[in-house]
Enzyme design. Structure first.
Site, mmCIF file in Angstrom:
data_model
loop_
_atom_site.group_PDB
_atom_site.id
_atom_site.type_symbol
_atom_site.label_atom_id
_atom_site.label_comp_id
_atom_site.label_asym_id
_atom_site.label_seq_id
_atom_site.Cartn_x
_atom_site.Cartn_y
_atom_site.Cartn_z
ATOM 1 N N ASP A 132 43.432 25.510 -24.203
ATOM 2 C CA ASP A 132 43.522 26.369 -23.024
ATOM 3 C C ASP A 132 44.974 26.441 -22.586
ATOM 4 O O ASP A 132 45.627 25.400 -22.414
ATOM 5 C CB ASP A 132 42.654 25.826 -21.889
ATOM 6 C CG ASP A 132 42.722 26.704 -20.646
ATOM 7 O OD1 ASP A 132 42.517 27.924 -20.783
ATOM 8 O OD2 ASP A 132 43.011 26.178 -19.553
ATOM 9 N N GLU A 188 42.626 31.556 -26.610
ATOM 10 C CA GLU A 188 42.303 32.825 -25.958
ATOM 11 C C GLU A 188 43.334 33.872 -26.351
ATOM 12 O O GLU A 188 44.527 33.561 -26.471
ATOM 13 C CB GLU A 188 42.299 32.653 -24.431
ATOM 14 C CG GLU A 188 41.092 31.902 -23.902
ATOM 15 C CD GLU A 188 41.139 31.730 -22.393
ATOM 16 O OE1 GLU A 188 40.233 32.222 -21.706
ATOM 17 O OE2 GLU A 188 42.094 31.103 -21.905
ATOM 18 N N ASP A 207 41.498 22.848 -16.512
ATOM 19 C CA ASP A 207 41.963 23.275 -17.833
ATOM 20 C C ASP A 207 41.191 22.601 -18.966
ATOM 21 O O ASP A 207 40.946 23.203 -20.005
ATOM 22 C CB ASP A 207 43.464 22.997 -17.983
ATOM 23 C CG ASP A 207 44.315 23.856 -17.045
ATOM 24 O OD1 ASP A 207 43.840 24.943 -16.664
ATOM 25 O OD2 ASP A 207 45.434 23.447 -16.702
#
Length: 370
Positions: free
Chosen positions: A186, A271, A352
């Site tokens: 992340d 991501e 996170d």
């Protein structure tokens, strides 16, 4: 077949430096000349797309009669300037990029030349380049014997250092490693990333932030110097060296972190973030630029690919931060200031770390569909 580039430091003589400066200038001149002609053609036929596509692209040879000094430099470097401009136009017409812009002296100074009849060769401590002949090179690692040199890009930094990037081609049979160890990452504004295994952070040192005070001082001194004077040039070099040091520290850290991950895991899930949009929308420009997440994912991608491993990018709209990694409940309201994720089921974790676990699970789901 696969490609790999090797970058080395060059130490040209004064005479070679002069020829390099001429080559950089000629490449820029030819590029701008061709762009001017193309702009005129575009303005003339922009309403008639079919006629515009039929127009012939100008070539460097066209200018050599009028500008005889273009013959002094490597002709392949000029030919590559034409190829680069053609690519820029293709990208523009396909909607992938904006209209090509003119090059100026302040932009990156570089040129590319190709291998033709053994004109580029690596010798003992030297590299043979067209027009330059033998240039001293600091070859800190060997290029494997099965790698074939295809082209070279010579560049000069703002601090006056010269580098050559040697593009090689080699046979790379597709290797697919069995996926066993998977990790989710992340993006973290403070420490680059948080992993899904133990919530471990990369602890990125934020080199730009560390040097900000010193950089501001040196730039303040530069602003007081008379532009173009010897003291101005001396101070400009100090600022440029500081920027170069920050860039090198950042690149070194990102290479080492990506290497650690590739060595340990068979698949990395991240991501697919729009960093430019994030920096503009959330006013985190300095932090986003300092982290260099885009550079990090690029390093991660090619390192994994070389070893037959996978990099999976999940949708940026996937609610990784708002989903509970314990029960799967999605919290619709979760502000950026909340650094702890608290769920109704009683689960409490670092925001996170919770997101990285969800990213890993989504990656595993996508991996099953491949």
């Amino acid at each position: 077949m696969a490609n790999k580039a090797y970058k080395f430091r060059l130490y040209p003589t004064e005479e070679q430096e002069q020829l390099l400066a001429k080559t950089f200038g000629c490449v820029r001149f030819v590029y701008n000349k061709m762009l001017t002609e193309q702009q005129e053609t575009y303005e003339k036929y922009k309403d008639d797309k079919e006629t515009l596509k039929k127009q012939k692209f100008p070539t460097p040879a066209k200018y050599k009669k009028e500008f005889a000094w273009l013959k002094e430099v490597d002709s392949l470097a000029l030919a590559n300037a034409q190829i680069n401009l053609q690519k820029a136009y293709t990208n523009f017409f396909s909607g992938r990029a904006e209209f090509p812009k003119f090059k100026n002296r302040k932009a990156r100074q570089s040129y590319t030349t190709n291998v033709v009849n053994g004109n580029i060769m690596l010798l003992d401590g030297y590299i043979k380049l067209p027009k330059l002949k033998l240039v001293k090179i600091k070859q800190h690692r060997e290029i494997p014997s099965h790698h074939i040199i295809k082209s070279c890009t010579v560049s000069r930094t703002k601090t006056g250092k010269y580098y050559v990037s040697i593009l090689t081609e080699y046979e790379h049979p597709p290797v697919q490693k069995e996926v066993q160890a998977v990790v989710g990452l992340d993006f973290s504004m403070n420490g680059l990333f948080v992993d899904s295994e133990k919530g471990k952070k990369a602890n990125y040192p934020r080199f730009y932030r560390q040097a900000l005070e010193k950089l501001a001082k040196e730039q303040r001194i530069l602003s007081r110097r008379k532009k173009g004077s010897s003291r101005w040039h001396k101070q400009r070099l100090k600022v440029a060296k500081l920027h170069e040091k920050i860039a090198n520290q950042r690149k070194d850290f990102l290479h080492k972190e990506s290497h650690k991950l590739v060595k340990r895991y068979d698949c990395v899930v991240i991501e697919d973030l729009n960093m430019k949009g994030m920096s503009q929308a959330l006013h985190f420009g300095k932090s986003v630029a300092d982290n260099a997440w885009g550079m990090f994912t690029t390093f991660l991608g090619y390192k994994l690919e070389e070893q037959g491993k996978k990099l999976i990018k999940i949708d940026k709209w996937f609610p990784s931060s708002k989903t509970c990694s314990c029960c799967g409940q999605v919290k619709k309201s979760l502000s950026l200031s909340e650094r702890k994720f608290r769920c109704d089921c009683g689960f409490v974790a670092d925001r996170d770390w919770n997101a990285s676990i969800n990213i890993k699970r989504e990656g595993l789901r996508l991996l099953a569909l491949i």
